[in-house]
Design a protein around this motif. Sequence first.
Motif, PDB file in Angstrom:
ATOM      1  N   ALA A   9       0.838  -1.207   0.000  1.00 64.30           N
ATOM      2  CA  ALA A   9       0.000   0.000   0.000  1.00 64.30           C
ATOM      3  C   ALA A   9       0.870   1.253   0.000  1.00 64.30           C
ATOM      4  O   ALA A   9       0.578   2.232  -0.715  1.00 64.30           O
ATOM      5  CB  ALA A   9      -0.931  -0.013   1.213  1.00 64.30           C
ATOM      6  N   SER A  40     -14.329   1.113  -4.457  1.00 67.20           N
ATOM      7  CA  SER A  40     -15.391   1.745  -3.670  1.00 67.20           C
ATOM      8  C   SER A  40     -16.743   1.117  -3.976  1.00 67.20           C
ATOM      9  O   SER A  40     -17.565   0.908  -3.070  1.00 67.20           O
ATOM     10  CB  SER A  40     -15.433   3.250  -3.944  1.00 67.20           C
ATOM     11  N   PHE A  74     -13.698  -1.061   4.075  1.00 67.87           N
ATOM     12  CA  PHE A  74     -12.962  -0.184   3.163  1.00 67.87           C
ATOM     13  C   PHE A  74     -13.612   1.200   3.042  1.00 67.87           C
ATOM     14  O   PHE A  74     -12.986   2.126   2.516  1.00 67.87           O
ATOM     15  CB  PHE A  74     -12.883  -0.841   1.778  1.00 67.87           C
ATOM     16  N   PRO A  76     -14.347   3.812   5.091  1.00 65.14           N
ATOM     17  CA  PRO A  76     -13.637   5.006   5.577  1.00 65.14           C
ATOM     18  C   PRO A  76     -12.434   5.368   4.702  1.00 65.14           C
ATOM     19  O   PRO A  76     -12.178   6.552   4.439  1.00 65.14           O
ATOM     20  CB  PRO A  76     -13.192   4.601   6.988  1.00 65.14           C
ATOM     21  N   VAL A  77     -11.704   4.350   4.236  1.00 67.79           N
ATOM     22  CA  VAL A  77     -10.571   4.588   3.339  1.00 67.79           C
ATOM     23  C   VAL A  77     -11.070   5.166   2.020  1.00 67.79           C
ATOM     24  O   VAL A  77     -10.489   6.112   1.472  1.00 67.79           O
ATOM     25  CB  VAL A  77      -9.792   3.279   3.089  1.00 67.79           C
ATOM     26  N   SER A  78     -12.168   4.610   1.522  1.00 63.91           N
ATOM     27  CA  SER A  78     -12.751   5.091   0.271  1.00 63.91           C
ATOM     28  C   SER A  78     -13.133   6.563   0.365  1.00 63.91           C
ATOM     29  O   SER A  78     -12.931   7.333  -0.582  1.00 63.91           O
ATOM     30  CB  SER A  78     -13.986   4.252  -0.085  1.00 63.91           C
ATOM     31  N   VAL A  80     -11.778   8.912   2.257  1.00 62.74           N
ATOM     32  CA  VAL A  80     -10.556   9.725   2.207  1.00 62.74           C
ATOM     33  C   VAL A  80     -10.031   9.809   0.776  1.00 62.74           C
ATOM     34  O   VAL A  80      -9.645  10.887   0.294  1.00 62.74           O
ATOM     35  CB  VAL A  80      -9.485   9.142   3.148  1.00 62.74           C
ATOM     36  N   LEU A  81     -10.019   8.673   0.070  1.00 58.25           N
ATOM     37  CA  LEU A  81      -9.538   8.654  -1.310  1.00 58.25           C
ATOM     38  C   LEU A  81     -10.434   9.465  -2.229  1.00 58.25           C
ATOM     39  O   LEU A  81      -9.967  10.060  -3.210  1.00 58.25           O
ATOM     40  CB  LEU A  81      -9.449   7.207  -1.796  1.00 58.25           C
ATOM     41  N   LEU A 346      -4.938  -1.838   0.315  1.00 56.65           N
ATOM     42  CA  LEU A 346      -5.785  -1.071   1.230  1.00 56.65           C
ATOM     43  C   LEU A 346      -7.119  -1.767   1.458  1.00 56.65           C
ATOM     44  O   LEU A 346      -7.639  -1.789   2.592  1.00 56.65           O
ATOM     45  CB  LEU A 346      -6.017   0.337   0.674  1.00 56.65           C
ATOM     46  N   SER A 350      -8.099  -3.094   5.175  1.00 58.23           N
ATOM     47  CA  SER A 350      -9.285  -2.550   5.833  1.00 58.23           C
ATOM     48  C   SER A 350     -10.292  -3.648   6.141  1.00 58.23           C
ATOM     49  O   SER A 350     -10.942  -3.639   7.202  1.00 58.23           O
ATOM     50  CB  SER A 350      -9.929  -1.460   4.969  1.00 58.23           C
ATOM     51  N   TRP A 353      -8.942  -5.554   9.134  1.00 61.70           N
ATOM     52  CA  TRP A 353      -9.197  -4.788  10.350  1.00 61.70           C
ATOM     53  C   TRP A 353     -10.639  -4.966  10.804  1.00 61.70           C
ATOM     54  O   TRP A 353     -10.913  -5.178  11.997  1.00 61.70           O
ATOM     55  CB  TRP A 353      -8.900  -3.311  10.100  1.00 61.70           C
TER      56      TRP A 353
END
Length: 369
Positions: A9, A40, A74, A76-78, A80-81, A346, A350, A353
């Motif tokens: 990553a 996403s 994923f 929350p990561v999406s 931000v991206l 990522l 995620s 996690w």
Amino acid sequence: MTSVWGVLAALGAVAFFLGARSADAPAAWSIYLVNLVFWSALAVTGPAIAAMMQLTEARWSPSVRRIAVTTVGFLPVSFVLLVVLFAGRDVLYSWVSHPIAVKAAWLNTKFFFGRNVVLALVCFTTCYAFAGALLRDSVPPGDERDRARRNRLAVIVLFLWIITVSLWGFDFVMALDPIWYSGLFGGYFVVSSLYTAFCLLAILTIRANSRGVASIPPAAVQDVAKLQFAMSIMWMYFFWSQYLVIWYGNVPVETRFFVRRFFVQPWNTVAWFVLIVGWLIPFAYLLKRLTGRPPQRHGPLFVVALFGLVAIFLERVLVVFPSVSAQSRLPFGPRDLAITIGFLSLFALSRRWFMRRYKPVLNLPHTGH
């Protein structure tokens, strides 16, 4: 393995940062956008599938529903991206620097990113709330109030999901070429995302079964394969419906989109690859598989599901890259692969996690149809 995903990553992030600051920034942002909408859409469609199962009272495998909802890790990561995409607006979207008067009310920077960020935030938050309600084990089985709450959340998730993903198709992809338009593109984007989500669900189900994480009988795996088969047909139906209308209308502003992708190399080869590997081979295999008893081994289904994921990823490449630049090349260079593997890492991290924190997949007994 977690450390390996983390290193990959980080390498992907570095590759993208260097590419976005280079003379080849359009290619770097293009592969970023392809990965953003692909991963996403997978992440947000997982809870949508679980919501469908909730509303239809699909009791054929509780573990499958729990596996489907794990993709929310994923989101929350999406988000931000998605915010990062704002930095590439001038590179990707020509109307940012050269506004189109008749479309300025819809295609303007503030409203464009504002509606997508707000809608994504509401949709992602609702998906998390639904996942939390679905995975709560402290509620007694058959509790009607909890069931009613889950159903309400499931309805909201599905409405937000279909609006959000179809808007991604219209805004993030179709708006790359602001002259071309198709009223079916949003629906096509939703259906193709649903196809990839069922492909991923088949892979995750088979892996969970083989590793002993969940107890999923062959009949339940077969049901996932049936849904994957149905969505492959629906995907091709939406594509053909869109293509047919544009073909017989023969309006240059519409047909040039297909001419550039189906009759010009290297995109012509990619288009045939997507058709054969993403639809024809899976259709032929699944048609044969679904005519007999559920097989005990699922290796071929795993491969066919992987074919579907790869093909739809390349389909996203096919619709994005030629719209950003007429001189665009195939994104198979080291930087493109590093960015793509970074997104994959990522997604895997995620989801791991989420699995560790919420422990959603239980070794539940099969409850029957």
